[in-house]
Design a protein around this motif. Structure first.
Motif, PDB file in Angstrom:
ATOM      1  N   VAL A 215       0.765  -1.115   0.190  1.00 34.92           N
ATOM      2  CA  VAL A 215       0.546  -0.102  -0.229  1.00 34.92           C
ATOM      3  C   VAL A 215       1.241   1.399  -0.165  1.00 34.92           C
ATOM      4  O   VAL A 215       1.543   1.718   1.089  1.00 34.92           O
ATOM      5  CB  VAL A 215      -1.252  -0.160   1.402  1.00 34.92           C
ATOM      6  N   GLY A 216       0.801   2.438  -0.670  1.00 31.13           N
ATOM      7  CA  GLY A 216       1.058   3.023  -1.205  1.00 31.13           C
ATOM      8  C   GLY A 216       2.488   3.270  -1.567  1.00 31.13           C
ATOM      9  O   GLY A 216       3.024   4.366  -1.826  1.00 31.13           O
ATOM     10  N   ARG A 217       3.094   2.426  -2.290  1.00 27.80           N
ATOM     11  CA  ARG A 217       4.405   1.948  -2.815  1.00 27.80           C
ATOM     12  C   ARG A 217       4.381   1.681  -3.948  1.00 27.80           C
ATOM     13  O   ARG A 217       3.062   2.026  -5.276  1.00 27.80           O
ATOM     14  CB  ARG A 217       5.439   0.442  -2.403  1.00 27.80           C
ATOM     15  N   GLN A 415       8.169  10.723   3.461  1.00 21.47           N
ATOM     16  CA  GLN A 415       8.714  10.782   2.537  1.00 21.47           C
ATOM     17  C   GLN A 415       8.549  11.722   1.681  1.00 21.47           C
ATOM     18  O   GLN A 415       8.958  12.609   1.163  1.00 21.47           O
ATOM     19  CB  GLN A 415       9.900   9.828   2.927  1.00 21.47           C
ATOM     20  N   ILE A 416       6.946  10.591   1.085  1.00 23.42           N
ATOM     21  CA  ILE A 416       6.682  11.559  -0.246  1.00 23.42           C
ATOM     22  C   ILE A 416       5.834  13.494   0.263  1.00 23.42           C
ATOM     23  O   ILE A 416       6.318  14.192  -1.139  1.00 23.42           O
ATOM     24  CB  ILE A 416       5.214  10.800  -0.625  1.00 23.42           C
ATOM     25  N   VAL A 417       5.544  13.237   1.221  1.00 17.33           N
ATOM     26  CA  VAL A 417       5.151  14.379   1.229  1.00 17.33           C
ATOM     27  C   VAL A 417       6.037  15.522   1.992  1.00 17.33           C
ATOM     28  O   VAL A 417       5.849  16.610   1.502  1.00 17.33           O
ATOM     29  CB  VAL A 417       4.023  14.424   3.192  1.00 17.33           C
ATOM     30  N   GLY A 420      11.415  14.730  -0.187  1.00 17.85           N
ATOM     31  CA  GLY A 420      12.789  14.878  -0.113  1.00 17.85           C
ATOM     32  C   GLY A 420      13.269  13.333  -0.839  1.00 17.85           C
ATOM     33  O   GLY A 420      12.615  12.072  -1.041  1.00 17.85           O
ATOM     34  N   ALA A 421      14.749  13.270  -1.646  1.00 20.15           N
ATOM     35  CA  ALA A 421      14.703  12.391  -1.996  1.00 20.15           C
ATOM     36  C   ALA A 421      15.371  11.197  -0.897  1.00 20.15           C
ATOM     37  O   ALA A 421      15.415  10.132  -1.419  1.00 20.15           O
ATOM     38  CB  ALA A 421      15.886  12.389  -2.824  1.00 20.15           C
ATOM     39  N   GLU A 422      16.231  11.262  -0.092  1.00 22.67           N
ATOM     40  CA  GLU A 422      16.783  10.478   1.124  1.00 22.67           C
ATOM     41  C   GLU A 422      16.456  10.895   2.560  1.00 22.67           C
ATOM     42  O   GLU A 422      15.161  11.862   2.382  1.00 22.67           O
ATOM     43  CB  GLU A 422      18.261  10.963   1.985  1.00 22.67           C
ATOM     44  N   LEU A 423      15.819   9.883   3.251  1.00 24.19           N
ATOM     45  CA  LEU A 423      15.445  10.253   4.135  1.00 24.19           C
ATOM     46  C   LEU A 423      15.954  10.732   5.078  1.00 24.19           C
ATOM     47  O   LEU A 423      17.301  10.849   5.300  1.00 24.19           O
ATOM     48  CB  LEU A 423      15.200   8.290   5.042  1.00 24.19           C
ATOM     49  N   ASP A 427      11.752  12.369   8.957  1.00 17.16           N
ATOM     50  CA  ASP A 427      10.677  11.589   8.415  1.00 17.16           C
ATOM     51  C   ASP A 427      10.184  10.689   9.195  1.00 17.16           C
ATOM     52  O   ASP A 427       9.071   9.728   8.852  1.00 17.16           O
ATOM     53  CB  ASP A 427      11.561  10.699   6.949  1.00 17.16           C
ATOM     54  N   PHE A 428      10.842  10.379  10.726  1.00 16.06           N
ATOM     55  CA  PHE A 428      10.608   9.036  11.461  1.00 16.06           C
ATOM     56  C   PHE A 428       9.694   9.866  12.449  1.00 16.06           C
ATOM     57  O   PHE A 428       9.243   8.616  12.971  1.00 16.06           O
ATOM     58  CB  PHE A 428      12.053   8.225  11.723  1.00 16.06           C
ATOM     59  N   VAL A 429       9.858  10.954  12.948  1.00 17.12           N
ATOM     60  CA  VAL A 429       8.286  11.337  13.608  1.00 17.12           C
ATOM     61  C   VAL A 429       6.976  10.363  13.576  1.00 17.12           C
ATOM     62  O   VAL A 429       6.752  10.320  14.654  1.00 17.12           O
ATOM     63  CB  VAL A 429       8.691  12.342  14.148  1.00 17.12           C
ATOM     64  N   PRO A 430       6.352  10.487  12.373  1.00 13.10           N
ATOM     65  CA  PRO A 430       5.442  10.128  11.819  1.00 13.10           C
ATOM     66  C   PRO A 430       5.137   8.788  12.622  1.00 13.10           C
ATOM     67  O   PRO A 430       4.015   8.431  12.909  1.00 13.10           O
ATOM     68  CB  PRO A 430       4.796  10.424  10.676  1.00 13.10           C
ATOM     69  N   ALA A 431       5.923   7.788  11.879  1.00 12.65           N
ATOM     70  CA  ALA A 431       6.338   6.259  11.979  1.00 12.65           C
ATOM     71  C   ALA A 431       6.011   6.102  13.762  1.00 12.65           C
ATOM     72  O   ALA A 431       5.102   5.116  14.073  1.00 12.65           O
ATOM     73  CB  ALA A 431       7.311   5.781  11.484  1.00 12.65           C
ATOM     74  N   PHE A 432       6.969   6.953  14.285  1.00 13.63           N
ATOM     75  CA  PHE A 432       6.811   5.846  15.205  1.00 13.63           C
ATOM     76  C   PHE A 432       6.024   6.753  16.885  1.00 13.63           C
ATOM     77  O   PHE A 432       4.984   5.839  17.278  1.00 13.63           O
ATOM     78  CB  PHE A 432       8.644   6.520  16.144  1.00 13.63           C
TER      79      PHE A 432
END
Length: 477
Positions: A215-217, A415-417, A420-423, A427-432
């Motif tokens: 999903v989303g990939r 990362q899409i929002v 950025g080309a690299e992490l 970018d990790f804040v919403p995931a955690f």
């Protein structure tokens, strides 16, 4: 208790050690493997989820095979299959070769760990189950403790391929101990295997987990992903209809009528989705986001396993004193809050702060897992232990795989929002925050449990009623 029975938890722990070592080692080395294969690190999440997918698909067979051929026979064979898969992983030169080898590992793991747990359930009295579970997992937790360090060292100073070869000597020791000391417990009468149910459950689990992973990939068109998910839902619905018509379905949904089993398995599912994302997100954040080496990352993340190892010696008295209900409710909220706190890590965050947070998180996470794994079998009659263990093991693997998929999906969308080309570290804040919130929500499943739920296992009710001193209770264990 006979000597062989006393040694059973530690022998089973050899298999858990090997599997947990493998899981933590590959998580730490994921960026290096991706670089070696010319892949993006996020795509290498397939190497983790493919293993968990194979586990979930083949786990329903494990209980029936143990009953039919004997738990010792299946357990020793499974260790061998897992090891062959490990060797093939070490020789892989591309993503799909690695994924295929991980699927073979998953086939071995599907027969290895749940059958080992089943041996424990069938050979240890219920009033000694919490202690036996803790004894089994203490040696097994050495794997996650040393895994990040070993994986980080190998990936930084040698070839990542050696990560998979270190399973070979461990497996040989494990097989020798199993064949020498483990009883070949089996059922006298084994009902025919539910082949139709296995086929439907396999299609449903494989389609749902593969669809959610994408999903989303950009790997598959959105219409194809939706089609795969629809197949998974349809196969799942057909399986539930099938399970109502057969006397012994491969995955028995009637077990959810037991309150403690339902709360432990379903509440544990949400908790494990949150926790299951950590082994994927944390090394990726430290290495790709913060620029640490694999060895530096492993030296930090091993703290979580050390915390988990420390808790195993305290889980039994805590559950005895407080009871399952209050421990599982409060600890789910605390563990989820700690997990959300990982979102505050930054490249400049002091190492001792990261170590302390990971150590504390591992400590309370381990208490929750011990409570969930023990409470699930409090009301299960002995003839149904095999089916209960199979269903619980499948749900556990699905939830851990979903944790990786959810973490990767949120990271990818962020990362899409951000464009950025690299992490980047942010970018990790919403995931955690997402996976930590899911762990907190699992507390809702334990609210309706009675205060003395699982007292036969924990001894909590006995203390409350009889007011016996701790020495008397310990003597009774």
């Amino acid at each position: 208790m006979p000597r062989a029975t006393r040694l059973t938890p530690f022998i089973i722990a050899c298999a858990l050690f090997m599997e947990n070592l493998d899981a933590t080692v590959i998580a730490t080395a994921l960026p290096q493997i991706a670089h070696s294969m010319g892949e993006q690190p996020l795509r290498l999440s397939l190497a983790m989820t493919s293993y968990m997918l194979a586990l979930a698909v083949f786990l329903p067979v494990s209980g029936w095979m143990a009953d039919r051929f004997g738990a010792r026979t299946v357990f020793a064979s499974a260790i061998g299959v897992f090891t062959v898969g490990s060797v093939l992983c070490g020789f892989s030169n591309g993503l799909f070769e690695l994924v295929g080898a991980r699927v073979l590992q998953g086939l071995g793991g599907a027969m290895m760990v749940p059958v080992g747990r089943l041996i424990l359930l069938k050979t240890v009295p219920k009033d000694q189950l919490v202690g036996a579970m803790a004894q089994m997992t203490i040696p097994a937790l050495v794997g996650p403790a040393v895994g990040p360090l070993v994986g980080g060292f190998i990936a930084t100073y040698a070839s990542w391929r050696w990560i998979f070869f270190i399973n070979v000597p461990i497996s040989l020791i494990g097989i020798a101990l199993v064949l020498t000391l483990i009883p070949n417990v089996r059922e006298e009468e084994v009902e025919p295997f539910d082949g139709a149910g296995f086929a439907l459950s396999a299609v449903s689990l494989a389609a749902l987990m593969f669809g959610l992973e994408n999903v989303g990939r950009t790997v598959m068109p959105p219409a194809a992903v939706a089609g795969v998910l629809a197949v998974g839902v349809a196969a799942g619905w057909l399986y539930l209809r099938h399970a109502r018509r057969v006397p012994r379905p491969v995955l028995d949904p009637s077990l959810f009528k037991l309150p403690t089993y339902c709360a432990a398995v379903l509440g544990g599912t949400l908790f494990r989705i949150g926790i299951g994302a950590v082994p994927f997100l944390m090394p990726l954040m430290l290495q790709v986001g913060f620029g640490r080496t694999a060895f530096e990352s492993g030296a930090l993340t091993f703290a979580g396993a050390v915390g988990a190892l420390t808790m195993k010696t305290l889980a039994k008295p805590i559950l005895r004193t407080v009871g399952f209900r209050r421990v599982l409710m409060g600890n789910a909220l605390l563990s989820g809050a700690i997990l959300m706190g990982y979102a505050a890590f930054r490249p400049e965050t002091a190492h001792w702060v990261i170590l302390g947070a990971l150590l504390t998180g591992g400590f309370f996470r381990s208490l929750q897992f011990t409570g969930l794994n023990s409470l699930a079998y409090a009301e299960v009659a002995k003839p149904r232990l095999s089916r209960a263990n199979t269903l619980s093991s499948v749900v556990q693997q699905v939830s851990l795989s979903l944790g990786v998929a959810v973490g990767a999906l949120v990271l990818h969308l962020t990362q899409i929002v951000s464009g950025g080309a690299e992490l980047a570290p942010a970018d990790f804040v919403p995931a955690f925050l997402t996976v930590g919130g899911m762990a907190c929500l699992s507390a809702l499943f334990f609210v309706r449990l009675p205060p003395d739920a699982g007292a036969e296992i924990s001894g909590h009710r006995a203390r409350a009623r009889a007011k016996e001193p701790p020495q008397a209770l310990e003597a009774a264990d």
